[in-house]
Design a protein around this motif. Structure first.
Motif, short mmCIF file in Angstrom:
data_model
loop_
_atom_site.label_atom_id
_atom_site.label_comp_id
_atom_site.label_asym_id
_atom_site.label_seq_id
_atom_site.Cartn_x
_atom_site.Cartn_y
_atom_site.Cartn_z
N CYS A 64 0.84 -1.19 0.00
CA CYS A 64 0.00 0.00 0.00
C CYS A 64 0.88 1.24 0.00
N PRO A 65 0.33 2.36 -0.49
CA PRO A 65 1.09 3.61 -0.39
C PRO A 65 1.08 4.09 1.05
N ALA A 66 2.05 4.85 1.42
CA ALA A 66 2.11 5.38 2.77
C ALA A 66 2.34 6.87 2.68
N PRO A 67 1.97 7.69 3.58
CA PRO A 67 1.28 7.33 4.82
C PRO A 67 -0.21 7.08 4.61
N GLN A 68 -0.78 6.25 5.44
CA GLN A 68 -2.20 5.97 5.35
C GLN A 68 -2.96 6.89 6.28
N ARG A 69 -4.21 7.16 5.91
CA ARG A 69 -5.06 8.02 6.74
C ARG A 69 -5.56 7.24 7.95
N VAL A 70 -5.89 7.97 8.96
CA VAL A 70 -6.45 7.39 10.16
C VAL A 70 -7.82 6.80 9.84
N GLN A 71 -8.16 5.67 10.43
CA GLN A 71 -9.43 5.03 10.12
C GLN A 71 -10.58 5.54 10.98
N ILE A 72 -10.31 6.54 11.80
CA ILE A 72 -11.36 7.19 12.60
C ILE A 72 -11.18 8.69 12.44
N GLN A 73 -12.27 9.40 12.12
CA GLN A 73 -12.21 10.85 11.97
C GLN A 73 -13.36 11.49 12.73
N LEU A 74 -13.07 12.56 13.45
CA LEU A 74 -14.07 13.30 14.21
C LEU A 74 -14.28 14.66 13.56
N VAL A 75 -15.54 15.01 13.29
CA VAL A 75 -15.87 16.36 12.83
C VAL A 75 -16.81 16.98 13.85
N GLN A 76 -16.45 18.18 14.27
CA GLN A 76 -17.23 18.87 15.29
C GLN A 76 -17.99 20.03 14.67
N ASP A 77 -19.03 20.47 15.34
CA ASP A 77 -19.82 21.64 14.93
C ASP A 77 -20.28 21.54 13.49
N THR A 78 -20.94 20.45 13.15
CA THR A 78 -21.43 20.23 11.78
C THR A 78 -22.64 21.11 11.50
N VAL A 79 -23.16 21.04 10.29
CA VAL A 79 -24.33 21.83 9.91
C VAL A 79 -25.61 21.34 10.57
N PHE A 80 -25.55 20.22 11.26
CA PHE A 80 -26.72 19.65 11.92
C PHE A 80 -26.78 20.10 13.38
N ASN A 81 -27.05 21.38 13.59
CA ASN A 81 -27.17 21.95 14.94
C ASN A 81 -25.97 21.61 15.81
#
Length: 170
Positions: free
Chosen positions: A21-38
């Motif tokens: 596989c190519p490196a570096p690989q992305r993290v398999q968990i991502q957190l997004v805060q303050d989304t458009v959904f209130n």
């Protein structure tokens, strides 16, 4: 950047290396805060054959209290959506937009884009709909959304970068 190569130990001199596989690989968990959904926070969790989108709520305090270290605290999660890839395919990479309304993954065949919406009937119900991407896109080694969530950037397996400019939702 590096690449990992694997050789068969028993037949070291007989075969060429296998490109893992190519490196570096992305993290398999991502957190997004303050989304458009209130200001709901989402956690995208990538498994080999599906993606989970979880809503994240702090047990005490505000959304900004989610995190690690001295300012972070415990949180609860609820499954919002699960998207499975087709049978016998494995997910290579995934990403979620900062707005929380779009997410994408790529398997070994092609990338896929999805839109997350809250249903009109209730506050806790969600729907996921597949969005169309150009048909000629190669599968991706890495995916990322622009900061305004309007473009999906794809690092294709053909060593080209693709920017999809027709994702506008707003």
């Amino acid at each position: 950047d590096t690449k990992l190569f694997a050789y068969s130990v028993k037949e070291f001199t007989k075969f060429s290396p296998h490109d893992i596989c190519p490196a570096p690989q992305r993290v398999q968990i991502q957190l997004v805060q303050d989304t458009v959904f209130n200001q709901t926070s989402f956690l995208l969790v990538q498994a080999s054959e599906w993606l989970d989108i979880l809503s994240v709520r702090p047990k005490n305090g505000t959304v900004s209290d989610i995190g690690f270290g001295p300012s972070g605290g415990p949180a609860t999660t609820d499954l919002v959506a699960r998207v499975k890839c087709r049978a016998s395919r494995k997910i290579i990479c995934s990403t979620i937009a900062f707005s929380g309304s779009l997410f994408a993954y790529s398997d070994h065949v092609k990338p896929s884009l999805f839109e997350l919406k809250r249903t009109k009937s209730g506050n806790q119900a969600w729907t996921v709909s597949k969005r169309q991407l150009p048909l000629d896109l190669p599968y991706a080694h890495s995916l990322a959304f622009s900061s305004d969530s309007s473009r999906l950037m794809i690092a294709g397996n053909d060593r080209k970068i693709y920017v999809s400019c027709d994702i506008f939702l707003f």
